[in-house]
Scaffold this active site. Sequence first.
Site, PDB file in Angstrom:
ATOM      1  N   TYR A 211      -0.221   2.107   6.848  1.00  0.00           N
ATOM      2  CA  TYR A 211      -0.304   0.850   6.105  1.00  0.00           C
ATOM      3  C   TYR A 211      -1.770   0.483   5.922  1.00  0.00           C
ATOM      4  CZ  TYR A 211       1.428  -3.375   4.026  1.00  0.00           C
ATOM      5  OH  TYR A 211       1.738  -4.335   3.098  1.00  0.00           O
ATOM      6  N   SER A 212      -2.136   0.043   4.704  1.00  0.00           N
ATOM      7  CA  SER A 212      -3.481  -0.452   4.424  1.00  0.00           C
ATOM      8  C   SER A 212      -4.514   0.650   4.676  1.00  0.00           C
ATOM      9  CB  SER A 212      -3.755  -1.712   5.251  1.00  0.00           C
ATOM     10  OG  SER A 212      -4.947  -2.347   4.852  1.00  0.00           O
ATOM     11  N   ALA A 213      -5.457   0.428   5.584  1.00  0.00           N
ATOM     12  CA  ALA A 213      -6.414   1.483   5.889  1.00  0.00           C
ATOM     13  C   ALA A 213      -5.717   2.707   6.449  1.00  0.00           C
ATOM     14  CB  ALA A 213      -7.455   0.979   6.879  1.00  0.00           C
TER      15      ALA A 213
END
Length: 536
Positions: A211-213
């Site tokens: 998720y995300s980074a």
Amino acid sequence: MNYTTAPHTLDTHQLGSVTGLTLCQKSKPVGHSFGGIPYALPPLGAFRFRRPRPLPLHYRYGTKSNPGNFTGNCAVCPQPAWQNSRNEESWNEDCLHLNIYIPAGSAPKNGWPVFFYIHGGFLQWGNPNMAPESITHLLNDSALRCIIVQPAYRLNTFGFIASAELHNEAARDGHAAGNMGFWDQRLALEWTHSNIRAFGGDPGNITVAGYSAGSHSTFQQLAHELYFVPDEKAVIKRVIMWSNGPGVQAKGIVEQQKQFDELLRVLGIPLSLSAEEKLKRLRETPAKVIVDSQKDMSITEFRATTDDSFVSRETIAHINSGDFARRMKRRGMKLMNGECRDEHNLYRQWRTAKDSYDGVYTRLCADYPEIAVSKLLLDYCGASKTLPPGMKDWQDLFGHAYANLQVHCLERGFHRALVDHGLQPGKDLLRYRIEWRAECCGYPPEWGVTHATDMAIWFWYPGLTDEDKRILKPWNEALAAFVHGDDVEWGTKGVKEARRLRSDGKTDVWADNRWEEGLHVWQLLNEEADRVKSRL
């Protein structure tokens, strides 16, 4: 939720005996956890800012008479605070550990599918540790019946600093400098492939997700495997990229040098010193001092480096040429990738830009190559550098620009290139859009369906109501099928379509009204990849 734990000892044979926990709900075992298992030697002393070192070939975690104790969590890499939350007591640079969560009951014939999840946090903060009640709920109440492996990896300065000094030092060992956090993730992935059968997992059925980074890290792991790992040594079967994408071609060493020099100035290390003395002093500086120094820097974000060792200088060019898609197709790889409606509302909260054009420019240059920032802001603001229509202030523009670079626009350019060169939408590429949020998501309601509010969906948070679960059941089952390697009824036909969870809780197929905008920004920033790579 009522849950209890009890010691659980497992003889892994090649790794020795290890003790974790059995997780019980109402006295019924629902799973097992092993927390803080080392996958590499400690990156300490002279090994700070260097590639991770694998454990010795015959390394053992314990014996039958004295099993290794893994009833806790991974150590947390030293890191800046998010939303004023900072727990220095959990910090330890010796953080190259992973957590393993296993469902109770008999595994499938070939072993449990493996869900290798990379946590997010802008590559600056975060950890892989989950609360026992969350693990219990995920293993027992959701359809995601698989082994979950969550590695810790080095973050911010410790994981992503790069410079000529570090590059020249690493070159003596035949390596490149930078991207230590990505190398950590890769070593943890290889450890998982080599050892997960001892925990009941199927090493031939690994999905890498983030998720995300962690999603951007997942992309980098995918790209690295496609271009630096031969077919016969490939590990990844499928990838899930939640709320992030490929981005732009990462900075090269020349541009990263500016950040290294700024860090040394803030720390009071003279730039006139020899390379060896600079690195010696930097390695002797306490972790807390290094973390605290970031607030006094203008180039605050430590991120990927184009090094032609982990990150190829031709990454974006390979996507544009179609070679990236053809390699994915040849290896049978599938991708799930998508977005939340209001990603920008959370993005603007992280090291928010000063409320001016120059503030936005400087802040974006902390993350992205200056040539990309210049092009993007010229497109948004024109030569007059005026605030674009529809933006409340410069900080609002920052949030939207950040979200477009991380998620909305560059994902769409990536998807177009994949489908144009062989991946089938709705089968090989599963696009999604989330416009619904659960009350238990943990973020202010005024932020809307922002970045990370959908983690309650994917991780089946304990706070979901019965009505939430009714709404999310088809999504949860589709995720489980994808991770297991089964065919998924996604519902989309063309690349401009995405499976959508609407604000009213209904699922439909969405005709993407941001498609042209996304392609425009991709072409603006990534169409010159072949020329840009020569300057890295």
